[in-house]
Structure formats: structure tokens, C-alpha cells
Design an enzyme around this catalytic site. Sequence first.
Site, mmCIF file in Angstrom:
data_model
loop_
_atom_site.group_PDB
_atom_site.id
_atom_site.type_symbol
_atom_site.label_atom_id
_atom_site.label_comp_id
_atom_site.label_asym_id
_atom_site.label_seq_id
_atom_site.Cartn_x
_atom_site.Cartn_y
_atom_site.Cartn_z
ATOM 1 N N SER A 160 -31.695 -68.345 21.734
ATOM 2 C CA SER A 160 -30.967 -68.660 22.728
ATOM 3 C C SER A 160 -31.809 -69.471 23.995
ATOM 4 C CB SER A 160 -29.953 -67.614 23.574
ATOM 5 O OG SER A 160 -29.694 -67.938 24.674
ATOM 6 N N TYR A 217 -29.484 -59.053 26.082
ATOM 7 C CA TYR A 217 -29.308 -60.380 25.221
ATOM 8 C C TYR A 217 -30.640 -61.298 25.180
ATOM 9 C CZ TYR A 217 -27.434 -64.748 23.609
ATOM 10 O OH TYR A 217 -26.837 -65.897 22.758
#
Length: 267
Positions: free
Chosen positions: A156, A179
Site C-alpha cells: 500500500s 495497517y
Amino acid sequence: MKSIKQLMDLTGRTALITGGAGYIGTAFCEALAEAGANIAVLDIATDRVQESASKLAATYSIKTLGLTVNLSDEAAIVAAPKKVKDELGSLDIVVNCAAFVGTSGLTGWVTPFEEQSVATWRAALETNLTACFALIQAATPFLRESGHGSVINIGSTYGVVGPDMSLYEGTAMGNPAAYAASKGGLTQLTRWLATTLAPNIRVNCISPGGIARGQDEKFVNRYKERTPMKRMGTEEDMKGALLYLASDLSAYVTGQNLLVDGGWTAW
């Protein structure tokens, strides 16, 4: 010298895609199947796994396998590569696409940092990082045997840069530390594996930017304004990057993190 068509041809190879019945995972399965690969769809929901596997087999005339696996189940994870090899004949490509997105019912996810829970942190790292480690490790003998083994991890942009929290103001959305840490760890694991598994196995990473999926309009508008391409990404935007890294188009590429983010990280 091979033609471009020959370099991108995956006929006779087999790909295992985690999260293969999800949004991006489905696009990845389609891209590799269209290039000729047999597909093993691994996901947590049995009905979606089997539906996806059946649809791919019918559409692309390839062999498929559906695997229902919870990525917190280590025994099931490490058993998957051998099942793929036994059922489909080989294992040449592994795509780690599944990700923890806070739907497990745990608290302390999309909250201010002081309220983010250690339990949820651990759950995110278990799915986004530890499961990838275990799966790649179990797949390594088969990928090495393949002669053109390729691992593609899905990271990401927030595993590379810090979040712009102003994007989320006035919405129910957020950007948890777990995350970012798990995706950053996956990117570094990619580099580590690339140097240790070479020359038999290539290991690369794709880091998508924001994918349009019906988010709050305030967030979407801010995101578009913040992005050089002036739009959010789509699942289709990820297909070319995946096919490139999975095939012989990138035969001399390993240890790389390809940011598919509309220029988000170029500012």
C-alpha cells in the site's frame, strides 16, 4: 529473442491468489487467467471461492481450484501450496492479496491512535504480514522447482509514506497504525526475500493507491484533488502491473515495489 506475446504468456503455469474472491483479487485472477495461467483462488468465504473458481474455469478454459482458508489458521496456510501443486500440477506464481481491513469485529481499529488496540494490531499483522511469510515459506520448494517462480506481495502507499489525516475529517473513515506497519513490513519482507531466494524465485511488491469503492464523497473529492491523475484507482488499473511482475516480461526484475497510485507518492 521472444516476442512480447511470448513473454507475457502464462500457459501451463499456475497462480495462487490469496483474497482471490475479493475486489482486487478477482481482477488479479482474471488477468492471470486471460494470460493462460491455471488459478487457485484462496479466500475465507466458501461460496465466493467456489463461485469464482467455477466462473474462471468456464470463462478462460483453464484449470482452477477453490481453497477456503482463514489466514489466521497457520496449518491451513502452509498446507495450501502442496494442495495447489497436487491438484493443478505446479505452483509458479503466488500473489499475497488478502488484507485485514477491520471487519473482524475487533475494536480499536479506525480510532484515534491512543484508542487503537493491541489485539487489533496483532490481528492486522497476522493477516497482512505473518500469513504472507508462512505462505511464501511453504511455497518456496514448488516455486524453486518451477524454474520461473514469482511472488507478488500487495502492499500500500501507506506502507511507504505517512497518512494525510485531513482526508478523513468529517467521515467515518480512518488510517490505523497497524495497517501502515503491516504493509511497510511486507514491502521490506519483499526486499529480504528477493535477495535470499534469487536466482530461482523473483519477489516483488505492488503498492496500490486509493481504490474507488463508494467511499464518503468528502474523502473522494479530497483524494482526487491530492492525486496528480485527479482520480482514484480502479481494480482494472492493477491488472497490468500484476501481469508484468508475474510473467517473463519482468524476468530481470526482483526486489521492487511498484507504486500504482496515480502519482500520489510523487509529490
